[in-house]
Design an enzyme around this catalytic site. Structure first.
Site, PDB file in Angstrom:
ATOM      1  N   ARG A 168      54.787  29.864  43.599  1.00  0.00           N
ATOM      2  CA  ARG A 168      55.276  30.285  44.974  1.00  0.00           C
ATOM      3  C   ARG A 168      56.371  29.165  45.664  1.00  0.00           C
ATOM      4  O   ARG A 168      55.829  28.222  45.610  1.00  0.00           O
ATOM      5  CB  ARG A 168      54.033  30.569  45.870  1.00  0.00           C
ATOM      6  N   HIS A 225      50.761  21.411  44.597  1.00  0.00           N
ATOM      7  CA  HIS A 225      51.732  21.053  45.630  1.00  0.00           C
ATOM      8  C   HIS A 225      52.072  19.735  45.376  1.00  0.00           C
ATOM      9  O   HIS A 225      51.141  18.778  45.252  1.00  0.00           O
ATOM     10  CB  HIS A 225      51.089  21.234  46.780  1.00  0.00           C
ATOM     11  N   ARG A 283      58.007  23.528  44.185  1.00  0.00           N
ATOM     12  CA  ARG A 283      56.899  22.708  43.899  1.00  0.00           C
ATOM     13  C   ARG A 283      56.745  22.294  42.770  1.00  0.00           C
ATOM     14  O   ARG A 283      56.094  21.353  42.237  1.00  0.00           O
ATOM     15  CB  ARG A 283      55.883  23.388  44.662  1.00  0.00           C
ATOM     16  N   GLU A 341      46.699  36.374  49.709  1.00  0.00           N
ATOM     17  CA  GLU A 341      46.713  35.449  48.322  1.00  0.00           C
ATOM     18  C   GLU A 341      45.688  35.870  47.621  1.00  0.00           C
ATOM     19  O   GLU A 341      45.775  35.511  46.277  1.00  0.00           O
ATOM     20  CB  GLU A 341      45.887  34.059  49.129  1.00  0.00           C
TER      21      GLU A 341
HETATM   22  C1  LIG Z   1      46.544  22.973  53.633  1.00  0.00           C
HETATM   23  C2  LIG Z   1      47.550  24.218  53.424  1.00  0.00           C
HETATM   24  C3  LIG Z   1      48.811  24.542  53.874  1.00  0.00           C
HETATM   25  C4  LIG Z   1      49.395  25.454  53.720  1.00  0.00           C
HETATM   26  N1  LIG Z   1      50.685  25.819  54.295  1.00  0.00           N
HETATM   27  C5  LIG Z   1      51.297  27.007  54.211  1.00  0.00           C
HETATM   28  C6  LIG Z   1      52.546  27.167  54.892  1.00  0.00           C
HETATM   29  O1  LIG Z   1      53.126  26.233  55.481  1.00  0.00           O
HETATM   30  N2  LIG Z   1      53.201  28.234  54.428  1.00  0.00           N
HETATM   31  C7  LIG Z   1      52.831  29.142  53.839  1.00  0.00           C
HETATM   32  O2  LIG Z   1      53.329  30.209  53.813  1.00  0.00           O
HETATM   33  N3  LIG Z   1      51.685  28.958  53.057  1.00  0.00           N
HETATM   34  C8  LIG Z   1      51.033  27.787  53.240  1.00  0.00           C
HETATM   35  N4  LIG Z   1      49.721  27.773  52.825  1.00  0.00           N
HETATM   36  C9  LIG Z   1      49.353  28.923  52.020  1.00  0.00           C
HETATM   37  C10 LIG Z   1      48.450  29.755  52.964  1.00  0.00           C
HETATM   38  O3  LIG Z   1      47.790  29.226  53.978  1.00  0.00           O
HETATM   39  C11 LIG Z   1      47.352  30.791  52.299  1.00  0.00           C
HETATM   40  O4  LIG Z   1      48.161  31.410  51.079  1.00  0.00           O
HETATM   41  C12 LIG Z   1      47.064  31.840  53.251  1.00  0.00           C
HETATM   42  O5  LIG Z   1      46.765  31.488  54.433  1.00  0.00           O
HETATM   43  C13 LIG Z   1      46.126  32.720  52.629  1.00  0.00           C
HETATM   44  O6  LIG Z   1      45.821  33.954  53.693  1.00  0.00           O
HETATM   45  P1  LIG Z   1      44.810  34.996  53.491  1.00  0.00           P
HETATM   46  O7  LIG Z   1      44.846  35.963  54.838  1.00  0.00           O
HETATM   47  O8  LIG Z   1      45.427  35.683  52.162  1.00  0.00           O
HETATM   48  O9  LIG Z   1      43.476  34.297  53.232  1.00  0.00           O
HETATM   49  P2  LIG Z   1      42.320  33.184  53.921  1.00  0.00           P
HETATM   50  O10 LIG Z   1      43.433  32.707  55.333  1.00  0.00           O
HETATM   51  O11 LIG Z   1      42.115  32.156  53.049  1.00  0.00           O
HETATM   52  O12 LIG Z   1      41.245  34.194  54.561  1.00  0.00           O
HETATM   53  C14 LIG Z   1      40.224  34.313  53.440  1.00  0.00           C
HETATM   54  C15 LIG Z   1      39.328  35.180  54.479  1.00  0.00           C
HETATM   55  O13 LIG Z   1      38.467  35.938  53.680  1.00  0.00           O
HETATM   56  C16 LIG Z   1      37.147  35.806  54.092  1.00  0.00           C
HETATM   57  N5  LIG Z   1      36.291  35.729  52.916  1.00  0.00           N
HETATM   58  C17 LIG Z   1      36.551  35.049  51.808  1.00  0.00           C
HETATM   59  N6  LIG Z   1      35.535  35.480  50.945  1.00  0.00           N
HETATM   60  C18 LIG Z   1      34.696  36.539  51.449  1.00  0.00           C
HETATM   61  C19 LIG Z   1      33.557  37.032  51.193  1.00  0.00           C
HETATM   62  N7  LIG Z   1      32.951  37.119  50.071  1.00  0.00           N
HETATM   63  N8  LIG Z   1      32.855  37.654  52.307  1.00  0.00           N
HETATM   64  C20 LIG Z   1      33.433  37.726  53.446  1.00  0.00           C
HETATM   65  N9  LIG Z   1      34.402  37.321  53.876  1.00  0.00           N
HETATM   66  C21 LIG Z   1      35.081  36.546  52.924  1.00  0.00           C
HETATM   67  C22 LIG Z   1      37.186  34.461  54.860  1.00  0.00           C
HETATM   68  O14 LIG Z   1      36.048  34.286  55.539  1.00  0.00           O
HETATM   69  C23 LIG Z   1      38.435  34.555  55.562  1.00  0.00           C
HETATM   70  O15 LIG Z   1      38.271  35.018  56.584  1.00  0.00           O
HETATM   71  C24 LIG Z   1      48.995  26.580  52.940  1.00  0.00           C
HETATM   72  C25 LIG Z   1      47.736  26.312  52.191  1.00  0.00           C
HETATM   73  C26 LIG Z   1      46.976  25.239  52.297  1.00  0.00           C
HETATM   74  C27 LIG Z   1      45.937  25.054  51.568  1.00  0.00           C
END
Ligand SMILES: Cc1cc2nc3c(=O)[nH]c(=O)nc-3n(C[C@H](O)[C@H](O)[C@H](O)COP(=O)(O)OP(=O)(O)OC[C@H]3O[C@@H](n4cnc5c(N)ncnc54)[C@H](O)[C@@H]3O)c2cc1C
Length: 637
Positions: free
Chosen positions: A435, A266, A330, A425
């Site tokens: 992305r 990023h 990006r 993700e």
């Molecule tokens: C700083 C930042 C800003 C961002 N801003 C944006 C934005 O503005 N717009 C956008 O579209 N995207 C944005 N992104 C990307 C986006 O936030 C992520 O891609 C997205 O939130 C991922 O969601 P998820 O539900 O896939 O995983 P996460 O939200 O990462 O959730 C993962 C979950 O899995 C659980 N977990 C993982 N491994 C295990 C395990 N072994 N056992 C039990 N539980 C486990 C964790 O506890 C958690 O609950 C941003 C990313 C960052 C880093």
């Protein structure tokens, strides 16, 4: 094994509608008999668990934080895309689809991306109905802003806290079902293995992180929603807990890993400032809407930004990409920043920074408007750096942010292991080699609210007669034994180096040699280095504490061991892909202007890696067919 993407027949814009109407259904009486495990309660997992429970399935949800509300999704700042065309600026489902395919540098599956664009419209309605406080314009309609890689305004936002507000919406839906007894929530639990019986996923092994108890949990299907693995680089914008363990264990049990080397860097992060830093902070991409990016025209210019007159500034993005200017995607913006810094024109004491300047925006719009749009981001910047961005430009530099690679999934979001799904993700789907901003939240919620709840029925309809899962089977016993023996191995190692020491070393190798730019030479070097790190880790890591207690060093050790193995696979993947595309920039393959040079004839495929034992992996290809969008050299000029 030939990869079956299971894309349904029919015209692109009708596929999902038709398929949805023909997917096998599970009757309400049978849903009550079926259990689904959802690992992860970020946007993808929370929305999936809530939706599955609303449908009537019995759900067990897991996360390693103390509350589902703390999943990394909470950190997302900038916004979420949807093709609503509220601005009347020409947006449409097709345009969102087209921008996403082009943004991903023609390395994503057309049919999945079209579906994503299609359901994006429903996501906004669902979230508004849940009370998500999206920004509104003066007439009361939802406001939009633009993000990199597009020429329309389609990003819905809640100041700079969009992820947090969306997660509160999904979390409420999750809590409602916990309250109703349809979801059993296991917070502070870490999944350490997936259990497969007769070829189908039917449970997990988890560790209670407070007591250390190892548990077996059975289910008729397992959904992984465990987020990205950017922390393999040690320094990244990801939450400190983000890791690869869940999907890595699934990979080792037969789920293929798609495009592991596709990492997004990023452009808008706070620069690295010291050797002992452990986290990088993102400044939302939305800032590039109004902020102008520049460096001095002169090499080695050590003057303060305010002392560099207008005529001596190089607004390099506006110069090189007149159509998109500061809103290039990006990967393009990150490489352009690297290029000017490599030329010796970078800002600040390290020379590894560029300016993001709001002077013009404040003159044009007034400080109040700028503050209403980005106020909390400006405050955050000032708290961290001590500089006031209303008065002096921010200093930014690219950092690891998002991983486009992840478990390979078919159109149903099922991995190569029947009954094992990956959403959000942690799957490879939808974003190709890069992305576009605001599309990850869209994908997570699309998967969880609108895709998986339908497609999982296709599989679960075949499970209604299977009865309760027997967690005393050989497969469960073996998986538990493996988990226990690895924990013992880590604790009994009694070496002299901390887990962080190895993580930092791995991160440095990955960033230097498999990061923003890679070459055959750097990747071969990295390959050797990672082997050495792995060997030294197992000889010399020290993990204090015991197994039957809260032990964060033990948690970290297991995750770093998996990161080291993943690092090797990422390097292998980057090495084989002899082209540049999106976030994967091989120095040997670039256009005369320094842009990524794809090789569609040889590499228009998803590389899906199958674990072949002893650290080896075998590659399978999913050829990509672009029937609707015709790949061209990506241009944002
Ligand atoms: C700083 C930042 C800003 C961002 N801003 C944006 C934005 O503005 N717009 C956008 O579209 N995207 C944005 N992104 C990307 C986006 O936030 C992520 O891609 C997205 O939130 C991922 O969601 P998820 O539900 O896939 O995983 P996460 O939200 O990462 O959730 C993962 C979950 O899995 C659980 N977990 C993982 N491994 C295990 C395990 N072994 N056992 C039990 N539980 C486990 C964790 O506890 C958690 O609950 C941003 C990313 C960052 C880093």
């Amino acid at each position: 094994m030939a990869l079956q993407s299971k894309v349904p027949p029919g015209a692109l814009d009708q596929k999902w509608t038709q398929y949805r109407s023909t997917i096998k259904l599970v009757s309400p009486a049978n849903k009550r008999k079926l259990e689904v495990i959802v690992i992860g309660t970020g946007l993808a997992g929370a929305s999936a668990a809530a939706s599955l429970a609303e449908l009537g399935y019995k759900v067990k949800a897991f996360c390693f934080q103390d509350s589902p509300r703390r999943a990394h999704s909470i950190a997302a700042q900038g916004g979420i895309n949807a093709a609503k065309n509220y601005r009347n600026d020409g947006d449409s489902i097709y345009r969102l689809f087209y921008d996403t395919i082009k943004g991903g540098d023609y390395r994503s599956r057309e049919e999945n991306v079209y579906r994503l664009a299609e359901v994006s419209v429903n996501i906004i309605d669902q979230c508004v109905a849940q009370g998500v406080p999206f920004a509104r314009e003066y007439g009361g309609l939802l406001d939009n802003r633009s993000f990199g890689g597009v020429q329309v305004s389609r990003t819905f936002y809640a100041r700079g806290q969009t992820g947090q507000q969306l997660l509160i919406g999904a979390y409420q839906a999750l809590e409602r079902q916990i309250g109703l007894g349809n979801i059993k929530m296991y917070s502070r639990h870490e999944m350490l293995d997936v259990v497969i019986s007769d070829g189908n996923a039917n449970g997990i092994i988890a560790r209670d992180l407070i007591t250390g108890e190892i548990q077996r949990h059975g289910a008729h299907a397992v959904v992984l929603a465990t987020g990205g693995y950017g922390n393999v680089f040690f320094l990244s914008t990801n939450a400190m807990g983000c890791n690869v363990t869940a999907i890595w264990k699934a990979y080792k049990k037969g789920a293929f890993f798609g495009n592991p080397c596709f990492t997004q860097i990023h452009p808008t992060c706070l620069p690295v400032h010291g050797e002992y830093q452990s986290k990088l902070t993102l400044m939302s991409e939305s800032l590039r809407n109004d902020g102008r990016v520049w460096v001095s025209k002169t090499k080695g210019d050590k003057r303060k930004a305010s002392e560099i007159p207008e005529g001596e500034r190089d607004y390099y993005l506006e110069r090189k990409y007149p159509s998109f200017g500061n809103l290039v995607p990006r990967d393009i913006a990150s490489r352009a920043a690297k290029e000017v810094c490599d030329e010796g024109r970078g800002a600040g004491p390290t020379g590894l920074a560029v300016y993001l300047d709001f002077e013009d925006a404040i003159k044009r719009l007034g400080q109040n408007v700028v503050s209403a749009r980005y106020g909390n981001l400006f405050e955050m910047y000032e708290k961290i750096t001590g500089d006031d961005p209303y008065k002096t430009p921010m200093m930014i530099y690219p950092a690891v942010h998002y991983t486009m690679g992840g478990l390979w999934v078919d159109y149903n979001l099922m991995t190569t292991v029947p009954g094992l799904y990956a959403i959000g993700e942690c799957n490879f789907s939808d974003h190709g080699a890069n992305r576009l901003g605001a599309s990850a939240l869209m994908q997570g919620l699309a998967d969880g609210y609108f895709v998986l709840p339908y497609t999982i029925g296709e599989y679960l309809s075949g499970e209604i007669l299977s009865g309760n899962v027997n967690t005393n089977s050989m497969e469960f016993i073996e998986a538990e034994e493996n988990v226990r023996s690895r924990i013992k191995k880590l604790l009994n190692n009694k070496g002299g180096k901390t887990v962080d020491y190895f993580h930092r070393m791995l991160g440095k190798v990955m960033w230097d040699d498999c990061g923003m730019a890679r070459s055959r030479e750097s990747l071969l070097r990295a390959e050797g280095e990672v082997k050495k790190i792995e060997q030294e880790f197992w000889e010399n890591v020290k993990v204090p504490g015991k197994e039957n207690e809260f032990n964060q060093e033990l948690e970290k050790a297991g995750r770093v061991a998996d990161f080291i193995e993943l690092g090797a696979l990422m390097i292998q993947d980057a090495l084989h892909r002899e082209e540049s595309c999106g976030g994967h920039f091989r120095l040997e393959y670039q256009t005369p202007e320094g842009e990524a040079l794809r090789n569609d004839d040889q590499f228009m495929y998803v590389a899906a890696w199958e674990y072949a034992g002893n650290g080896n992996a075998q590659m399978h290809k999913e050829e990509l067919n672009y029937e609707t969008v015709h790949p061209t050299q990506r241009s944002y000029k």
